[in-house]
Design an enzyme around this catalytic site. Structure first.
Site, PDB file in Angstrom:
ATOM      1  N   TYR A 161      31.186  40.627  44.358  1.00 17.53           N
ATOM      2  CA  TYR A 161      31.942  39.591  45.091  1.00 17.53           C
ATOM      3  C   TYR A 161      30.987  38.577  45.718  1.00 17.53           C
ATOM      4  O   TYR A 161      31.200  37.359  45.637  1.00 17.53           O
ATOM      5  CB  TYR A 161      32.781  40.299  46.156  1.00 17.53           C
ATOM      6  CG  TYR A 161      33.749  39.438  46.932  1.00 17.53           C
ATOM      7  CD1 TYR A 161      34.976  39.069  46.376  1.00 17.53           C
ATOM      8  CD2 TYR A 161      33.465  39.026  48.221  1.00 17.53           C
ATOM      9  CE1 TYR A 161      35.887  38.305  47.104  1.00 17.53           C
ATOM     10  CE2 TYR A 161      34.356  38.265  48.956  1.00 17.53           C
ATOM     11  CZ  TYR A 161      35.574  37.905  48.391  1.00 17.53           C
ATOM     12  OH  TYR A 161      36.463  37.139  49.119  1.00 17.53           O
ATOM     13  N   LYS A 165      30.816  34.635  44.878  1.00 18.01           N
ATOM     14  CA  LYS A 165      31.116  33.637  45.924  1.00 18.01           C
ATOM     15  C   LYS A 165      29.901  32.756  46.209  1.00 18.01           C
ATOM     16  O   LYS A 165      30.058  31.564  46.508  1.00 18.01           O
ATOM     17  CB  LYS A 165      31.594  34.341  47.195  1.00 18.01           C
ATOM     18  CG  LYS A 165      32.955  35.050  47.048  1.00 18.01           C
ATOM     19  CD  LYS A 165      34.064  34.090  46.667  1.00 18.01           C
ATOM     20  CE  LYS A 165      35.448  34.728  46.726  1.00 18.01           C
ATOM     21  NZ  LYS A 165      36.521  33.819  46.274  1.00 18.01           N
TER      22      LYS A 165
HETATM   23  P1  NAP Z   1      45.260  38.128  48.243  1.00 24.32           P
HETATM   24  O1  NAP Z   1      46.157  38.210  49.406  1.00 24.32           O
HETATM   25  O2  NAP Z   1      44.809  39.383  47.575  1.00 24.32           O
HETATM   26  O3  NAP Z   1      45.940  37.163  47.140  1.00 24.32           O
HETATM   27  C1  NAP Z   1      45.296  36.940  45.932  1.00 24.32           C
HETATM   28  C2  NAP Z   1      46.058  35.918  45.129  1.00 24.32           C
HETATM   29  O4  NAP Z   1      45.335  35.713  43.901  1.00 24.32           O
HETATM   30  C3  NAP Z   1      47.444  36.363  44.752  1.00 24.32           C
HETATM   31  O5  NAP Z   1      48.322  35.256  44.780  1.00 24.32           O
HETATM   32  C4  NAP Z   1      47.279  36.852  43.312  1.00 24.32           C
HETATM   33  O6  NAP Z   1      48.438  36.672  42.523  1.00 24.32           O
HETATM   34  C5  NAP Z   1      46.228  35.899  42.812  1.00 24.32           C
HETATM   35  N1  NAP Z   1      45.513  36.399  41.661  1.00 24.32           N
HETATM   36  C6  NAP Z   1      44.868  37.589  41.514  1.00 24.32           C
HETATM   37  N2  NAP Z   1      44.352  37.670  40.281  1.00 24.32           N
HETATM   38  C7  NAP Z   1      44.670  36.516  39.640  1.00 24.32           C
HETATM   39  C8  NAP Z   1      44.414  36.003  38.346  1.00 24.32           C
HETATM   40  N3  NAP Z   1      43.709  36.713  37.444  1.00 24.32           N
HETATM   41  N4  NAP Z   1      44.926  34.788  38.019  1.00 24.32           N
HETATM   42  C9  NAP Z   1      45.650  34.067  38.912  1.00 24.32           C
HETATM   43  N5  NAP Z   1      45.919  34.501  40.154  1.00 24.32           N
HETATM   44  C10 NAP Z   1      45.426  35.710  40.506  1.00 24.32           C
HETATM   45  O7  NAP Z   1      43.911  37.334  48.592  1.00 24.32           O
HETATM   46  P2  NAP Z   1      43.563  36.385  49.841  1.00 24.32           P
HETATM   47  O8  NAP Z   1      43.045  37.225  50.931  1.00 24.32           O
HETATM   48  O9  NAP Z   1      44.659  35.441  50.093  1.00 24.32           O
HETATM   49  O10 NAP Z   1      42.300  35.611  49.219  1.00 24.32           O
HETATM   50  C11 NAP Z   1      42.437  34.351  48.598  1.00 24.32           C
HETATM   51  C12 NAP Z   1      41.046  33.808  48.309  1.00 24.32           C
HETATM   52  O11 NAP Z   1      40.304  33.716  49.529  1.00 24.32           O
HETATM   53  C13 NAP Z   1      40.220  34.683  47.372  1.00 24.32           C
HETATM   54  O12 NAP Z   1      39.415  33.878  46.542  1.00 24.32           O
HETATM   55  C14 NAP Z   1      39.358  35.468  48.320  1.00 24.32           C
HETATM   56  O13 NAP Z   1      38.172  35.919  47.721  1.00 24.32           O
HETATM   57  C15 NAP Z   1      39.102  34.429  49.388  1.00 24.32           C
HETATM   58  N6  NAP Z   1      38.716  35.001  50.688  1.00 24.32           N
HETATM   59  C16 NAP Z   1      39.566  35.805  51.363  1.00 24.32           C
HETATM   60  C17 NAP Z   1      39.175  36.322  52.596  1.00 24.32           C
HETATM   61  C18 NAP Z   1      40.057  37.201  53.416  1.00 24.32           C
HETATM   62  O14 NAP Z   1      39.571  37.688  54.451  1.00 24.32           O
HETATM   63  N7  NAP Z   1      41.308  37.418  53.065  1.00 24.32           N
HETATM   64  C19 NAP Z   1      37.909  36.014  53.104  1.00 24.32           C
HETATM   65  C20 NAP Z   1      37.063  35.188  52.376  1.00 24.32           C
HETATM   66  C21 NAP Z   1      37.488  34.675  51.155  1.00 24.32           C
HETATM   67  P3  NAP Z   1      49.363  37.937  42.078  1.00 24.32           P
HETATM   68  O15 NAP Z   1      50.010  38.400  43.355  1.00 24.32           O
HETATM   69  O16 NAP Z   1      50.323  37.345  41.120  1.00 24.32           O
HETATM   70  O17 NAP Z   1      48.413  38.947  41.499  1.00 24.32           O
END
Ligand code: NAP
Length: 259
Positions: A161, A165
């Site tokens: 990851y 990133k």
């Molecule tokens: P999340 O709640 O797990 O949601 C992930 C989203 O990505 C869902 O809508 C999922 O759709 C979609 N997804 C997964 N695999 C996919 C694919 N192969 N093609 C298209 N869509 C796909 O994640 P989140 O926490 O909102 O994170 C969103 C972004 O922010 C990510 O890039 C993550 O690395 C980044 N981020 C998050 C955090 C955090 O603390 N949450 C911190 C830093 C960065 P489905 O439901 O249809 O699978």
């Protein structure tokens, strides 16, 4: 017309990858409320994606849901085709979809490494490439890539990851330089710990306490706080002169907890 500022004048079309839940959902809602025509991408969660579309429409906006695995180039092509067929252009791309497959390096299986690189890094590259083809002709566009503080500082158990990133931050600078003369800006957002399924499903109560102890603001961030920053970079006229940067939104993790 100053390059890139035209976005503020008309309703842009925005593709948000991974917009069925979490940060992507909040971004889609925020952009929709600000007047963008939103393409809500999802991989599996059709019901939640359609709900996001309904929310945007209830507020008077326009949106469609498009299923596409953005780790696959053929599905990325289909996503962009659906967007242009529905709305005629793509002006904003938010590369948000991401996964974790955590594990210590000595135990990490090749699939866990590859799946994360394929979606979190290669997916961002191929979606950006598809967007540039359209945006370069329009001579305007804004791309926002979702990175992470983990890409800046690393994290044990997240080599895949962190590498993806960090790669996103490098890609952001390179793409910003390559497309600046076409009026396209490219920036990255590096969230800390945000209150979404990605975090709540991974962290025990004990870990959650340890995490909040090192966040100067003493709490997790909320998805709509990240969405506010993305909306600024994607749609605000004042962001037209910002490109190639990675913005942390982390409650102060990057500056450390202090003594
Ligand atoms: P999340 O709640 O797990 O949601 C992930 C989203 O990505 C869902 O809508 C999922 O759709 C979609 N997804 C997964 N695999 C996919 C694919 N192969 N093609 C298209 N869509 C796909 O994640 P989140 O926490 O909102 O994170 C969103 C972004 O922010 C990510 O890039 C993550 O690395 C980044 N981020 C998050 C955090 C955090 O603390 N949450 C911190 C830093 C960065 P489905 O439901 O249809 O699978």
């Amino acid at each position: 017309m100053i390059a890139g500022r035209a976005l503020a004048l008309s309703a842009p079309t925005a593709i948000v990858t991974g917009a069925s839940r979490g940060i992507g959902r909040a971004v889609a809602l925020e952009l929709g409320a600000a007047g963008a025509r939103v393409v809500v991408n999802y991989a599996a969660s059709e019901g939640p994606a359609l709900e996001v579309v309904e929310h945007i429409k209830e507020k008077g906006g326009e949106a469609i849901a498009v299923k596409a695995n953005v780790a696959e180039t053929s599905e990325i092509d289909a996503l962009f085709k659906a967007a242009t067929e529905a709305f005629g252009s793509v002006d904003v791309l938010v590369n948000n979809a991401g996964i974790t497959r955590d594990g210590l390096v000595m135990r990490m299986k090749p699939a866990a490494w590859q799946d994360v690189i394929d979606l979190n890094l290669s997916g961002v590259f191929y979606c950006s490439q598809a967007a540039f083809k359209l945006m370069a002709k329009q001579r305007k566009g804004r791309i926002i890539n979702m990175s992470s503080v983990v890409g800046l500082f690393g994290n044990p158990g997240q080599a895949n990851y962190a590498a993806a990133k960090a790669g996103v931050c490098g890609l952001t600078m390179s793409n910003a330089k390559e497309f600046a003369t076409r009026g396209i800006t490219v920036n990255a957002v590096c969230p800390g710990f945000i209150n979404t399924e990605m975090v709540s499903s991974e962290l025990s109560e004990d870990m959650m306490k340890k995490v909040t102890d090192v966040i100067p603001l003493g709490r997790l961030g909320e998805a709509d706080e990240v969405a506010g920053l993305v909306k600024f970079l994607a749609m605000d006229p004042a962001a037209a002169y910002i490109t190639g940067h990675s913005f942390t939104i982390d409650g102060g993790i990057a500056i450390g907890a202090g003594f």
